[in-house]
Structures are given as C-alpha cells and as structure tokens.
Design an enzyme around this catalytic site. Structure first.
Site, short mmCIF file in Angstrom:
data_model
loop_
_atom_site.label_atom_id
_atom_site.label_comp_id
_atom_site.label_asym_id
_atom_site.label_seq_id
_atom_site.Cartn_x
_atom_site.Cartn_y
_atom_site.Cartn_z
N HIS A 1 0.81 -1.22 0.00
CA HIS A 1 0.00 0.00 0.00
C HIS A 1 0.85 1.27 0.00
O HIS A 1 0.50 2.26 -0.63
CB HIS A 1 -0.96 0.01 1.20
CG HIS A 1 -0.28 -0.13 2.51
ND1 HIS A 1 0.21 -1.35 2.98
CD2 HIS A 1 0.02 0.77 3.46
CE1 HIS A 1 0.76 -1.17 4.16
NE2 HIS A 1 0.67 0.11 4.48
N HIS B 1 27.93 -5.83 -10.36
CA HIS B 1 28.76 -6.70 -9.53
C HIS B 1 28.03 -7.93 -8.99
O HIS B 1 28.68 -8.92 -8.67
CB HIS B 1 29.33 -5.91 -8.35
CG HIS B 1 30.33 -4.88 -8.76
ND1 HIS B 1 31.66 -5.14 -8.86
CD2 HIS B 1 30.15 -3.59 -9.12
CE1 HIS B 1 32.29 -4.04 -9.25
NE2 HIS B 1 31.39 -3.09 -9.43
N ARG C 1 35.58 -11.64 -12.50
CA ARG C 1 35.49 -11.92 -11.07
C ARG C 1 34.07 -11.79 -10.55
O ARG C 1 33.65 -12.52 -9.65
CB ARG C 1 36.45 -11.04 -10.28
CG ARG C 1 36.04 -9.61 -10.19
CD ARG C 1 37.01 -8.79 -9.39
NE ARG C 1 36.51 -7.42 -9.37
CZ ARG C 1 36.96 -6.49 -8.63
NH1 ARG C 1 37.97 -6.73 -7.82
NH2 ARG C 1 36.45 -5.29 -8.67
#
Length: 153
Positions: free
Chosen positions: A9, A98, A132
């Site tokens: 809401h 990331h 990575r």
C-alpha cells in the site's frame, strides 16, 4: 524485456507512476499488485514479483514498499533470486554490475519520482560484467543449489 512489478500500500502510487515510465523505456510490465492504497502485507507482493522472475515469466522484477528492505528479504527467500535494495543510483548500478541482481527493491518513503526513474533506468541498462563478478555470482548460485539439494533429501 518483461518486468514484474509489485508494491504494498505504501508503494502503490509510486508503482503506478513507474509502470508508465518503464513502458516509456520500451519494456512491458506485469503488475502483480497491490491495486490500491488499502493496507496490505508486502511479503505477498514481493513473493509474487520474485516468483515471476524465478519461473522465467519475467526477465526482471521491481518491488516498491516503504523502504525496500522487507521486500528484499522476502524476495531473496525465493530460489534463483538475487534482490537488492537500491535507493540511490550507485547502489542500483553496483547491484547489477557486480551482483547480477534480478529484482530491484526501492522505498517510496525514501525517494521521489525523479530518483526512482534514474534508479530504474540505471538498473535496467546495467549488465553483470567482469570475470570476477561472474565467478562470484556463480559461487552464489552453486551454494544455493547445494542448500536446495540438502533440503530435498
């Protein structure tokens, strides 16, 4: 892209305005509710957003509640979901770049329309990148698979 969008809401009015903005960006929205400002519980709608993404009915999800934290907690209980709260642009970009998030949670009591638009646009236009980062997201996915495998025995 198809975006699942939901709100409680407190986030309803911002959700309605952001649906129009997301359409302006060229994306389709699947609105899972709520459909009024009548008091309701955010976990119900956060789950529906997360389930739509987890089941691949939608590419991404956006959940709007008062602050974003509660919805993020709920969404992250759904397998395959990586949800993040981003109430400013840097976190929105980082969450995707990331962490490869697939659900964005924002707080209607914290940000207004202009910031919400910038956050959503940045998040939708950013991709997971970098070896990575991809490796780390794969680690998260593997840990989730192991946990789910343990629960099924």
């Amino acid at each position: 892209m198809k975006i699942a969008i939901g709100a409680d809401h407190g986030g309803y009015e911002l959700k309605e305005r952001m649906k129009k903005y997301i359409a302006e960006l060229g994306h389709e929205c699947m609105d899972v509710g709520t459909f009024s400002t009548e008091r309701c519980d955010y976990p119900d709608y956060a789950f529906q957003v997360a389930a739509a993404v987890s089941s691949k009915k939608c590419d991404y999800g956006i959940m709007i509640d008062a602050v974003g934290i509660g919805s993020s907690v709920m969404c992250n209980k759904v397998p395959g979901i990586r949800a993040a709260v981003a109430n400013e642009i840097y976190s929105a970009r980082n969450a995707k770049l990331h962490n490869g998030t697939n659900v964005l949670c924002i707080g209607s009591l914290i940000i207004g329309d202009g910031v919400a638009k910038e956050i959503i646009k940045t998040w939708l236009e950013t991709d997971l990148a970098g070896e990575r980062n991809i490796k780390r997201v794969n680690q998260i996915n593997e840990i989730e698979r192991r946990i789910l495998g343990c629960n099924n025995k």
